[in-house]
Design a protein around this motif. Structure first.
Motif, PDB file in Angstrom:
ATOM      1  N   ARG A 157     -16.424 -16.620  46.155  1.00 37.24           N
ATOM      2  CA  ARG A 157     -15.292 -16.141  46.963  1.00 37.24           C
ATOM      3  C   ARG A 157     -14.603 -17.315  47.658  1.00 37.24           C
ATOM      4  O   ARG A 157     -13.370 -17.378  47.721  1.00 37.24           O
ATOM      5  CB  ARG A 157     -15.773 -15.112  47.991  1.00 37.24           C
ATOM      6  CG  ARG A 157     -14.643 -14.526  48.856  1.00 37.24           C
ATOM      7  CD  ARG A 157     -15.185 -13.403  49.721  1.00 37.24           C
ATOM      8  NE  ARG A 157     -14.246 -12.964  50.740  1.00 37.24           N
ATOM      9  CZ  ARG A 157     -13.429 -11.916  50.659  1.00 37.24           C
ATOM     10  NH1 ARG A 157     -13.401 -11.192  49.552  1.00 37.24           N
ATOM     11  NH2 ARG A 157     -12.640 -11.571  51.656  1.00 37.24           N
ATOM     12  N   THR A 158     -15.408 -18.242  48.166  1.00 36.89           N
ATOM     13  CA  THR A 158     -14.843 -19.412  48.834  1.00 36.89           C
ATOM     14  C   THR A 158     -13.963 -20.217  47.893  1.00 36.89           C
ATOM     15  O   THR A 158     -12.866 -20.653  48.267  1.00 36.89           O
ATOM     16  CB  THR A 158     -15.970 -20.297  49.384  1.00 36.89           C
ATOM     17  OG1 THR A 158     -16.689 -19.580  50.399  1.00 36.89           O
ATOM     18  CG2 THR A 158     -15.421 -21.589  49.979  1.00 36.89           C
ATOM     19  N   SER A 159     -14.414 -20.420  46.671  1.00 38.81           N
ATOM     20  CA  SER A 159     -13.626 -21.205  45.717  1.00 38.81           C
ATOM     21  C   SER A 159     -12.268 -20.559  45.445  1.00 38.81           C
ATOM     22  O   SER A 159     -11.277 -21.258  45.227  1.00 38.81           O
ATOM     23  CB  SER A 159     -14.405 -21.378  44.401  1.00 38.81           C
ATOM     24  OG  SER A 159     -14.431 -20.190  43.626  1.00 38.81           O
ATOM     25  N   ILE A 160     -12.224 -19.244  45.487  1.00 38.01           N
ATOM     26  CA  ILE A 160     -10.990 -18.517  45.175  1.00 38.01           C
ATOM     27  C   ILE A 160     -10.024 -18.521  46.358  1.00 38.01           C
ATOM     28  O   ILE A 160      -8.807 -18.667  46.176  1.00 38.01           O
ATOM     29  CB  ILE A 160     -11.326 -17.071  44.755  1.00 38.01           C
ATOM     30  CG1 ILE A 160     -12.113 -17.066  43.435  1.00 38.01           C
ATOM     31  CG2 ILE A 160     -10.057 -16.230  44.616  1.00 38.01           C
ATOM     32  CD1 ILE A 160     -12.787 -15.736  43.122  1.00 38.01           C
ATOM     33  N   ILE A 161     -10.534 -18.368  47.576  1.00 43.34           N
ATOM     34  CA  ILE A 161      -9.639 -18.198  48.729  1.00 43.34           C
ATOM     35  C   ILE A 161      -9.456 -19.459  49.567  1.00 43.34           C
ATOM     36  O   ILE A 161      -8.743 -19.421  50.573  1.00 43.34           O
ATOM     37  CB  ILE A 161     -10.108 -17.040  49.634  1.00 43.34           C
ATOM     38  CG1 ILE A 161     -11.459 -17.367  50.300  1.00 43.34           C
ATOM     39  CG2 ILE A 161     -10.151 -15.732  48.855  1.00 43.34           C
ATOM     40  CD1 ILE A 161     -11.861 -16.356  51.366  1.00 43.34           C
ATOM     41  N   CYS A 162     -10.038 -20.571  49.172  1.00 46.02           N
ATOM     42  CA  CYS A 162      -9.938 -21.766  50.016  1.00 46.02           C
ATOM     43  C   CYS A 162      -8.514 -22.306  50.115  1.00 46.02           C
ATOM     44  O   CYS A 162      -8.209 -23.081  51.033  1.00 46.02           O
ATOM     45  CB  CYS A 162     -10.894 -22.852  49.519  1.00 46.02           C
ATOM     46  SG  CYS A 162     -10.554 -23.484  47.868  1.00 46.02           S
ATOM     47  N   GLN A 163      -7.619 -21.897  49.206  1.00 44.44           N
ATOM     48  CA  GLN A 163      -6.242 -22.400  49.244  1.00 44.44           C
ATOM     49  C   GLN A 163      -5.252 -21.404  49.849  1.00 44.44           C
ATOM     50  O   GLN A 163      -4.043 -21.545  49.652  1.00 44.44           O
ATOM     51  CB  GLN A 163      -5.782 -22.769  47.835  1.00 44.44           C
ATOM     52  CG  GLN A 163      -6.588 -23.871  47.163  1.00 44.44           C
ATOM     53  CD  GLN A 163      -5.940 -24.334  45.882  1.00 44.44           C
ATOM     54  OE1 GLN A 163      -4.946 -25.071  45.882  1.00 44.44           O
ATOM     55  NE2 GLN A 163      -6.476 -23.888  44.753  1.00 44.44           N
ATOM     56  N   LEU A 164      -5.720 -20.440  50.595  1.00 46.11           N
ATOM     57  CA  LEU A 164      -4.839 -19.387  51.102  1.00 46.11           C
ATOM     58  C   LEU A 164      -3.627 -19.911  51.857  1.00 46.11           C
ATOM     59  O   LEU A 164      -2.551 -19.320  51.804  1.00 46.11           O
ATOM     60  CB  LEU A 164      -5.618 -18.442  52.025  1.00 46.11           C
ATOM     61  CG  LEU A 164      -6.611 -17.480  51.373  1.00 46.11           C
ATOM     62  CD1 LEU A 164      -7.327 -16.685  52.454  1.00 46.11           C
ATOM     63  CD2 LEU A 164      -5.923 -16.551  50.384  1.00 46.11           C
ATOM     64  N   SER A 165      -3.768 -21.013  52.553  1.00 44.32           N
ATOM     65  CA  SER A 165      -2.677 -21.518  53.398  1.00 44.32           C
ATOM     66  C   SER A 165      -1.866 -22.625  52.737  1.00 44.32           C
ATOM     67  O   SER A 165      -0.989 -23.206  53.364  1.00 44.32           O
ATOM     68  CB  SER A 165      -3.252 -22.053  54.720  1.00 44.32           C
ATOM     69  OG  SER A 165      -4.078 -23.184  54.474  1.00 44.32           O
ATOM     70  N   PHE A 166      -2.114 -22.902  51.463  1.00 42.07           N
ATOM     71  CA  PHE A 166      -1.535 -24.084  50.833  1.00 42.07           C
ATOM     72  C   PHE A 166      -0.078 -23.916  50.409  1.00 42.07           C
ATOM     73  O   PHE A 166       0.628 -24.901  50.210  1.00 42.07           O
ATOM     74  CB  PHE A 166      -2.364 -24.491  49.615  1.00 42.07           C
ATOM     75  CG  PHE A 166      -3.629 -25.226  49.937  1.00 42.07           C
ATOM     76  CD1 PHE A 166      -4.285 -25.035  51.139  1.00 42.07           C
ATOM     77  CD2 PHE A 166      -4.185 -26.102  49.028  1.00 42.07           C
ATOM     78  CE1 PHE A 166      -5.461 -25.693  51.439  1.00 42.07           C
ATOM     79  CE2 PHE A 166      -5.366 -26.778  49.306  1.00 42.07           C
ATOM     80  CZ  PHE A 166      -6.002 -26.572  50.515  1.00 42.07           C
ATOM     81  N   LYS A 167       0.369 -22.699  50.187  1.00 39.85           N
ATOM     82  CA  LYS A 167       1.750 -22.425  49.785  1.00 39.85           C
ATOM     83  C   LYS A 167       2.143 -23.272  48.563  1.00 39.85           C
ATOM     84  O   LYS A 167       1.461 -23.243  47.549  1.00 39.85           O
ATOM     85  CB  LYS A 167       2.692 -22.642  50.973  1.00 39.85           C
ATOM     86  CG  LYS A 167       2.377 -21.729  52.150  1.00 39.85           C
ATOM     87  CD  LYS A 167       3.317 -21.947  53.318  1.00 39.85           C
ATOM     88  CE  LYS A 167       2.949 -21.040  54.484  1.00 39.85           C
ATOM     89  NZ  LYS A 167       3.842 -21.254  55.654  1.00 39.85           N
ATOM     90  N   ALA A 168       3.228 -24.052  48.684  1.00 39.04           N
ATOM     91  CA  ALA A 168       3.708 -24.826  47.528  1.00 39.04           C
ATOM     92  C   ALA A 168       2.747 -25.937  47.118  1.00 39.04           C
ATOM     93  O   ALA A 168       2.846 -26.457  46.000  1.00 39.04           O
ATOM     94  CB  ALA A 168       5.078 -25.426  47.837  1.00 39.04           C
TER      95      ALA A 168
END
Length: 233
Positions: A157-168
């Motif tokens: 789950r961490t690997s999938i959601i770690c970029q939630l705030s990365f946008k572009a």
């Protein structure tokens, strides 16, 4: 992780501040909502943050080793769930921004795998592991790829959601690799994570998310698909 000595005074002060802010009337409902075996003191997040602010300000940990040791002392020996929330709060305190480096990932991995529930994992994944990935992609990216295929669902789950705030700035290759590694997983938390990550990126590039969802077809679970497309017109 380097060995260090925990600041027992800070640990004691944290526990005392939480106990002073406790509302036993709220504790059962909080525990029931989180389906937690560990009891609560009854300290909601805004109150917890106000109670801990002066505690964290009064005692600054002098080096990464003592910071790590203190965080893990709070985490490992917690009797109430708020004490583990306080450990997570301590990892994100502004005084320790310089301590956020690849070696810190071992501490976060322990908290992810032993916490093993969404309230802990989501905060650590998006607000601690994500920034490490952004700062040190050459080091952290291979770890996320490995976690995406790990037997522990919370690493996945961490690997999938770690970029939630990365946008572009999202590394789509990494995001899609982590999603594709979990398409066959029937666990709710993994499927929800896939949809959540795609929904977040859809705010940046809805056409790309729609393309990805269409390309994966029935391999994508109905839950993941529904979440991914929720905000796309």
């Amino acid at each position: 992780m380097a060995d260090g000595t925990a600041d027992d005074g800070l640990v004691t002060a944290v526990r005392a501040a939480l106990a002073a802010a406790a509302d036993q009337a709220k504790a059962p409902g909080m525990q029931a909502y989180m389906k937690s075996a560990m009891p609560y003191l009854g300290v909601p997040k805004p109150i917890r943050e106000r109670a801990l602010r002066p505690v964290f300000t009064a005692r600054t940990l002098p080096d990464p080793a003592s910071w790590t040791a203190t965080v893990l002392a709070l985490w490992r020996h917690a009797e109430y769930r708020e004490e583990r929330y306080a450990a997570i709060d301590l990892t994100g305190h502004r005084a320790y921004r310089a301590y956020q480096r690849p070696a810190t990932l071992g501490m976060y991995e322990e908290m992810i795998t032993t916490g093993a529930w969404w309230d802990y994992v989501d905060e650590i994944a998006s607000r601690r592991v994500g920034p490490l990935l952004a700062a040190e992609p050459a080091v952290i990216r291979p770890v996320m790829l490995a976690w995406s295929r790990d037997g522990d669902l919370w690493r996945r789950r961490t690997s999938i959601i770690c970029q939630l705030s990365f946008k572009a700035a999202t590394d789509l290759g990494l995001l899609y690799a982590c999603i594709d590694a979990n398409l066959d997983d029937r666990d709710f938390f993994v499927r929800k994570a896939i949809g959540w990550a795609l929904r977040q990126y859809a705010w940046t590039d809805p056409a790309e998310v729609r393309r990805f969802v269409t390309a994966r077809g029935d391999a994508l679970s109905p839950l993941s698909r529904r979440e991914a497309l929720k905000n796309i017109g």
